[in-house]
Scaffold this motif. Sequence first.
Motif, PDB file in Angstrom:
ATOM      1  N   PHE A 153       0.827  -1.203   0.000  1.00  0.00           N
ATOM      2  CA  PHE A 153       0.000   0.000   0.000  1.00  0.00           C
ATOM      3  C   PHE A 153       0.866   1.260   0.000  1.00  0.00           C
ATOM      4  CE2 PHE A 153      -3.056  -2.838   2.458  1.00  0.00           C
ATOM      5  CZ  PHE A 153      -3.851  -3.091   1.355  1.00  0.00           C
ATOM      6  N   ALA A 154       0.286   2.339  -0.523  1.00  0.00           N
ATOM      7  CA  ALA A 154       0.947   3.635  -0.448  1.00  0.00           C
ATOM      8  C   ALA A 154       0.679   4.312   0.892  1.00  0.00           C
ATOM      9  CB  ALA A 154       0.484   4.525  -1.591  1.00  0.00           C
ATOM     10  N   GLY A 155      -0.408   3.926   1.567  1.00  0.00           N
ATOM     11  CA  GLY A 155      -0.745   4.508   2.858  1.00  0.00           C
ATOM     12  C   GLY A 155      -2.049   3.949   3.364  1.00  0.00           C
ATOM     13  N   VAL A 156      -2.297   4.155   4.661  1.00  0.00           N
ATOM     14  CA  VAL A 156      -3.534   3.690   5.297  1.00  0.00           C
ATOM     15  C   VAL A 156      -4.162   4.857   6.049  1.00  0.00           C
ATOM     16  CG1 VAL A 156      -2.911   1.255   5.427  1.00  0.00           C
ATOM     17  CG2 VAL A 156      -2.181   2.783   7.258  1.00  0.00           C
ATOM     18  N   ILE A 157      -5.477   4.970   5.928  1.00  0.00           N
ATOM     19  CA  ILE A 157      -6.230   6.086   6.497  1.00  0.00           C
ATOM     20  C   ILE A 157      -7.365   5.515   7.327  1.00  0.00           C
ATOM     21  CG2 ILE A 157      -7.631   8.129   5.964  1.00  0.00           C
ATOM     22  CD1 ILE A 157      -6.158   8.147   3.190  1.00  0.00           C
ATOM     23  N   GLY A 158      -7.573   6.070   8.527  1.00  0.00           N
ATOM     24  CA  GLY A 158      -8.655   5.585   9.376  1.00  0.00           C
ATOM     25  C   GLY A 158      -9.377   6.714  10.074  1.00  0.00           C
ATOM     26  N   PHE A 159     -10.701   6.703   9.989  1.00  0.00           N
ATOM     27  CA  PHE A 159     -11.561   7.582  10.768  1.00  0.00           C
ATOM     28  C   PHE A 159     -12.058   6.808  11.985  1.00  0.00           C
ATOM     29  CE2 PHE A 159     -11.672   9.777   6.784  1.00  0.00           C
ATOM     30  CZ  PHE A 159     -12.155  11.071   7.004  1.00  0.00           C
ATOM     31  N   TYR A 160     -11.930   7.396  13.163  1.00  0.00           N
ATOM     32  CA  TYR A 160     -12.432   6.837  14.423  1.00  0.00           C
ATOM     33  C   TYR A 160     -12.104   5.355  14.572  1.00  0.00           C
ATOM     34  CZ  TYR A 160     -16.127   9.278  11.669  1.00  0.00           C
ATOM     35  OH  TYR A 160     -16.827   9.983  10.727  1.00  0.00           O
ATOM     36  N   ALA A 161     -10.828   5.037  14.420  1.00  0.00           N
ATOM     37  CA  ALA A 161     -10.388   3.648  14.555  1.00  0.00           C
ATOM     38  C   ALA A 161     -10.378   3.254  16.027  1.00  0.00           C
ATOM     39  CB  ALA A 161      -8.992   3.484  13.953  1.00  0.00           C
ATOM     40  N   GLY A 162     -11.164   2.245  16.377  1.00  0.00           N
ATOM     41  CA  GLY A 162     -11.180   1.757  17.748  1.00  0.00           C
ATOM     42  C   GLY A 162      -9.864   1.098  18.106  1.00  0.00           C
ATOM     43  N   MET A 163      -9.424   1.315  19.323  1.00  0.00           N
ATOM     44  CA  MET A 163      -8.106   0.844  19.755  1.00  0.00           C
ATOM     45  C   MET A 163      -8.141  -0.465  20.529  1.00  0.00           C
ATOM     46  SD  MET A 163      -6.061   3.283  18.777  1.00  0.00           S
ATOM     47  CE  MET A 163      -6.288   4.944  18.144  1.00  0.00           C
ATOM     48  N   SER A 164      -9.296  -0.843  21.059  1.00  0.00           N
ATOM     49  CA  SER A 164      -9.323  -1.923  22.057  1.00  0.00           C
ATOM     50  C   SER A 164      -9.927  -3.229  21.553  1.00  0.00           C
ATOM     51  CB  SER A 164     -10.100  -1.452  23.297  1.00  0.00           C
ATOM     52  OG  SER A 164     -11.413  -1.049  22.960  1.00  0.00           O
ATOM     53  N   LEU A 185      -2.573   8.040   8.244  1.00  0.00           N
ATOM     54  CA  LEU A 185      -3.359   9.216   8.625  1.00  0.00           C
ATOM     55  C   LEU A 185      -4.509   8.748   9.496  1.00  0.00           C
ATOM     56  CD1 LEU A 185      -4.196  12.225   8.412  1.00  0.00           C
ATOM     57  CD2 LEU A 185      -5.444  11.620   6.312  1.00  0.00           C
ATOM     58  N   GLY A 186      -4.560   9.237  10.740  1.00  0.00           N
ATOM     59  CA  GLY A 186      -5.641   8.900  11.655  1.00  0.00           C
ATOM     60  C   GLY A 186      -6.455  10.123  12.011  1.00  0.00           C
ATOM     61  N   LEU A 187      -7.773  10.024  11.904  1.00  0.00           N
ATOM     62  CA  LEU A 187      -8.685  11.140  12.150  1.00  0.00           C
ATOM     63  C   LEU A 187      -9.680  10.727  13.228  1.00  0.00           C
ATOM     64  CD1 LEU A 187      -9.156  11.886   8.376  1.00  0.00           C
ATOM     65  CD2 LEU A 187      -7.910  13.337   9.972  1.00  0.00           C
ATOM     66  N   PHE A 188      -9.778  11.523  14.279  1.00  0.00           N
ATOM     67  CA  PHE A 188     -10.582  11.161  15.445  1.00  0.00           C
ATOM     68  C   PHE A 188     -11.426  12.342  15.908  1.00  0.00           C
ATOM     69  CE2 PHE A 188      -6.838   8.486  15.427  1.00  0.00           C
ATOM     70  CZ  PHE A 188      -7.344   7.225  15.734  1.00  0.00           C
ATOM     71  N   GLY A 189     -12.536  12.025  16.560  1.00  0.00           N
ATOM     72  CA  GLY A 189     -13.348  13.038  17.216  1.00  0.00           C
ATOM     73  C   GLY A 189     -12.883  13.211  18.649  1.00  0.00           C
ATOM     74  N   GLY A 190     -12.584  14.436  19.033  1.00  0.00           N
ATOM     75  CA  GLY A 190     -12.093  14.684  20.370  1.00  0.00           C
ATOM     76  C   GLY A 190     -13.104  14.379  21.457  1.00  0.00           C
ATOM     77  N   ALA A 191     -14.406  14.334  21.092  1.00  0.00           N
ATOM     78  CA  ALA A 191     -15.460  14.021  22.063  1.00  0.00           C
ATOM     79  C   ALA A 191     -16.054  12.634  21.828  1.00  0.00           C
ATOM     80  CB  ALA A 191     -16.557  15.086  21.997  1.00  0.00           C
ATOM     81  N   ASP A 192     -15.316  11.778  21.148  1.00  0.00           N
ATOM     82  CA  ASP A 192     -15.760  10.406  20.891  1.00  0.00           C
ATOM     83  C   ASP A 192     -15.654   9.606  22.183  1.00  0.00           C
ATOM     84  OD1 ASP A 192     -16.151   7.764  20.087  1.00  0.00           O
ATOM     85  OD2 ASP A 192     -15.078   8.044  18.192  1.00  0.00           O
ATOM     86  N   GLN A 193     -16.799   9.266  22.784  1.00  0.00           N
ATOM     87  CA  GLN A 193     -16.787   8.598  24.075  1.00  0.00           C
ATOM     88  C   GLN A 193     -16.289   7.161  23.989  1.00  0.00           C
ATOM     89  OE1 GLN A 193     -20.592   9.078  25.988  1.00  0.00           O
ATOM     90  NE2 GLN A 193     -20.482  11.316  25.929  1.00  0.00           N
ATOM     91  N   GLY A 194     -16.294   6.592  22.803  1.00  0.00           N
ATOM     92  CA  GLY A 194     -15.834   5.219  22.654  1.00  0.00           C
ATOM     93  C   GLY A 194     -14.345   5.090  22.421  1.00  0.00           C
ATOM     94  N   ILE A 195     -13.679   6.210  22.119  1.00  0.00           N
ATOM     95  CA  ILE A 195     -12.237   6.186  21.855  1.00  0.00           C
ATOM     96  C   ILE A 195     -11.609   7.298  22.683  1.00  0.00           C
ATOM     97  CG2 ILE A 195     -10.430   6.201  20.102  1.00  0.00           C
ATOM     98  CD1 ILE A 195     -12.570   5.570  18.014  1.00  0.00           C
TER      99      ILE A 195
END
Length: 256
Positions: A153-164, A185-195
């Motif tokens: 792959f040239a790269g991997v991108i994830g929105f709200y990727a769960g860690m657990s 590239l990782g993109l997350f919501g700062g108020a995401d209660q699940g992450i």
Amino acid sequence: MCYDDNARPPLPPGQGGSARGEDIVLTSADGTRFAAYAAQPDQPLGAQVIIYPDVRGLHQFYKELALRFAEVGIQAVAIDYFGRTAGLTARDDSFEYMPHVQQLQLPGIFADVKAAQDYLYGTPAGKKATFLVGFCLGGTLSFLSGTQQDFGFAGVIGFYAGMSRNMGGEGTLLDRAAQIKYPLLGLFGGADQGIPNEQVQEFEQKLKQSGIPNEVISYPGAPHSFFDRRATDYAEASSDAWNRVLRFISAHAQNV
């Protein structure tokens, strides 16, 4: 659940071109037939994306996302996860997805993404730099797929990727962060209660320690699934996310 049937991806920046899309069926190496949606740009650029959906599998949000990528010149194919356990049935709001999510195994996921990659390479656009783009469960799977060197792959991108989530008993995303082999590239919501933000920070730190080129962004106040045309309160975050995704693809496509 990440997105319901009424969710729609935000529009990408700039003036989009024309594109066409179609439902297709792909066949994995083990003979599994699974649903996918392919979108072809009329004026293709030098990159392709494979889209990993959320826990519900291939539903309308991801078909439209594939078209949005194609409209900016990036050939796209969005895949379904559940060919082995749910066949080619619909993935609308009535789909009971959790029993199928619980049966997912990483070797099957990797075999399916290889089939999607082979499909892209076999189109008239040919072999181009390939990126994964995933959401929620798909974000986690995007990064876990990035631990596999053979994909190239040239790269991997994830929105709200769960860690657990411990996929197949092989460890969580946090456990395996240092094994990722491609720019990320990782993109997350700062108020995401699940992450929790603490997990995002730990993930970023592990990537830095391993030397993987990475960009991890958390949008203050944004919830899980903020990347939705209906979420007007987070339109600025969605616009920034689109710009970062397209810049990431443009930058790393040149390195392949």
